[in-house]
Write a protein that holds these residues in place. Structure first.
Motif, PDB file in Angstrom:
ATOM      1  N   UNK A 104     -10.443   9.537  -7.436  1.00  0.00           N
ATOM      2  CA  UNK A 104     -11.075   9.672  -5.813  1.00  0.00           C
ATOM      3  C   UNK A 104      -9.866   9.749  -5.418  1.00  0.00           C
ATOM      4  N   UNK A 105      -9.977  10.998  -4.181  1.00  0.00           N
ATOM      5  CA  UNK A 105      -9.960  11.103  -2.597  1.00  0.00           C
ATOM      6  C   UNK A 105     -10.704  10.159  -1.838  1.00  0.00           C
ATOM      7  N   UNK A 106     -10.611   9.665  -0.791  1.00  0.00           N
ATOM      8  CA  UNK A 106     -10.375   8.363  -0.103  1.00  0.00           C
ATOM      9  C   UNK A 106     -10.260   9.740   1.393  1.00  0.00           C
ATOM     10  N   UNK A 107     -11.703   9.765   2.231  1.00  0.00           N
ATOM     11  CA  UNK A 107     -11.219  10.729   3.184  1.00  0.00           C
ATOM     12  C   UNK A 107     -12.121  10.167   4.541  1.00  0.00           C
TER      13      UNK A 107
ATOM     14  N   UNK B  49      -5.466   7.020  -0.236  1.00  0.00           N
ATOM     15  CA  UNK B  49      -6.649   5.805   0.236  1.00  0.00           C
ATOM     16  C   UNK B  49      -5.560   4.467  -0.821  1.00  0.00           C
ATOM     17  N   UNK B  50      -6.344   3.483  -0.220  1.00  0.00           N
ATOM     18  CA  UNK B  50      -5.820   1.915  -0.754  1.00  0.00           C
ATOM     19  C   UNK B  50      -6.232   1.820  -1.999  1.00  0.00           C
ATOM     20  N   UNK B  51      -5.575   1.332  -3.036  1.00  0.00           N
ATOM     21  CA  UNK B  51      -6.145   1.359  -4.600  1.00  0.00           C
ATOM     22  C   UNK B  51      -7.151   0.604  -4.635  1.00  0.00           C
ATOM     23  N   UNK B  52      -7.567  -0.673  -4.095  1.00  0.00           N
ATOM     24  CA  UNK B  52      -8.301  -1.444  -3.983  1.00  0.00           C
ATOM     25  C   UNK B  52      -9.581  -0.334  -4.285  1.00  0.00           C
TER      26      UNK B  52
END
Length: 392
Positions: free
Chosen positions: A101-104, A77-80
């Protein structure tokens, strides 16, 4: 048969054959048939808010596309966005950094990755029934075995069922899945219930998935994040997303926060399946987590609260038992106390043109799930139709 010999017959993988097709399929197919015949179906089977995505979030997605955010992002995921998620979870009392954190693409993908990473062939996973149908399917796809604890004798609350849970959880248990506020019941588990989960998880060294996707939709109670409890930080995977709180179901954006060792292993499943969540959608997610959307979330929650109160009163007038929902936008009335809830749902659709989901699909025979993601007028009409058809 083709001219080049016998038609190919696929030998399907056992993992796929272990999974049943969705039990709601028969109902949705029937609803589609009725609608095609010109019937006015009131669909109370849907699992998504009937509100638009907040305007500022939509605008942020458009702006991100215009700014050229249309390529791959870093896999997790993007850092922001990961920073914003970590900050949000810290507000829930969870010791989370962006490295956790993992953004899915959707919360469902996050669950799938975690279960694939933690559950091996034959591993025992404990579910609290009624449970969202996809938990079972995901565990079966991973080769795990299920142990189920029935909350229906306790009005769908966990605290009075802790003794039953203690019987189900042992040193052989690999994973426990907790979902509060709950789909399908709308229950929000008490702090005492979650402390009971903590004590068992610590005693038997069990990992826990805390599915908190409905966390922002709770009435009169503040849901507690399991990972914020003493002793749970290094064994809890907190799963959340944007679909329900911000009415962003079709944007497909979710996330999980987990200990770094799990993030690095689950990251393999993530990078080799979806690569990353959609770039410009992640930028919209940053906007969704800003304070600028708070008023919209509160407005939606209050509308859901009014509908819940209205439905509870209407069902009470018809002497229908409804375990009290404190969150999400579902309730599970006991419509078929002595009978077949699948049949009741089919009758409701055919005789009253009201679509609901059979409780047995979630492990709660005799009940049916109603989503009150519909206008008050439509909800009132649905109850009237069910009464006219002698179904309540």
């Amino acid at each position: 048969m083709s001219e080049h010999g016998h038609a190919h017959e696929f030998d399907f993988a056992a993992r796929v054959e272990r999974v049943e097709p969705s039990a709601t399929l028969a109902i949705s197919n029937l609803a589609s048939e009725l609608e095609a015949e010109g019937k006015d179906v009131i669909d109370l089977s849907v699992g998504e808010p009937d509100f638009p995505t907040p305007e500022n979030v939509v605008q942020a997605g458009k702006d991100a596309m215009d700014a050229g955010h249309t390529g791959y992002t870093s896999s997790n995921g993007i850092p922001e966005l990961r920073e914003a998620i970590a900050e949000k979870l810290q507000g829930n009392g969870i010791a989370c950094t962006s490295d956790n954190v993992v953004v899915t693409p959707g919360g469902k993908q996050g669950l799938f990755e975690v279960i694939q990473t933690v559950v091996d062939d034959g591993d025992e996973v404990v579910l609290l029934d009624p449970a969202w149908v996809s938990y079972e399917a995901m565990v079966k796809l991973a080769g795990g075995s299920l142990s189920r604890v029935d909350l229906s004798p306790y009005g769908f609350q966990l605290e009075p069922a802790l003794d039953d849970l203690a019987e189900a959880v042992s040193d052989d248990t690999e994973l426990l899945v907790v979902n509060s506020p709950s789909n399908p019941t709308g229950s929000v588990f008490t702090d005492a219930a979650l402390e009971g989960v903590r004590d068992l998880a610590v005693e038997h060294d069990v990992a826990v998935i805390s599915d908190e996707i409905y966390e922002r939709i709770a009435y009169d109670v503040e849901p507690t994040s399991l990972a914020s409890l003493d002793g749970m930080e290094d064994r809890t995977i907190t799963l959340n997303g944007f679909s329900k709180a911000f009415s962003m179901t079709g944007w497909r954006l979710g996330y999980y926060c987990a200990p770094e060792e799990l993030v690095s292993q689950a990251g393999k499943v993530h990078s080799h399946s979806v690569s990353c969540a959609v770039n410009f959608v992640q930028h919209a997610g940053v906007e969704a987590l800003s304070s600028r959307t708070d008023d919209t979330v509160v407005e939606m929650r209050e509308a859901f609260r009014e509908r819940r109160d209205m439905l509870v009163d209407l069902f009470d007038e018809h002497d229908v038992e409804v375990p009290h929902p404190d969150g999400a936008f579902y309730m599970m009335p006991k419509f078929a106390p002595d009978g077949d809830d699948q049949q009741w749902c089919e009758d409701a659709l055919e005789q009253a043109q009201v679509a609901t989901v059979p409780g047995s699909a979630f492990g709660a025979p005799g009940y049916a799930r109603i989503s009150y993601a519909a206008s008050e007028d439509r909800l009132r009409e649905a109850v009237d139709r069910l009464a006219e058809a002698d179904l309540i």
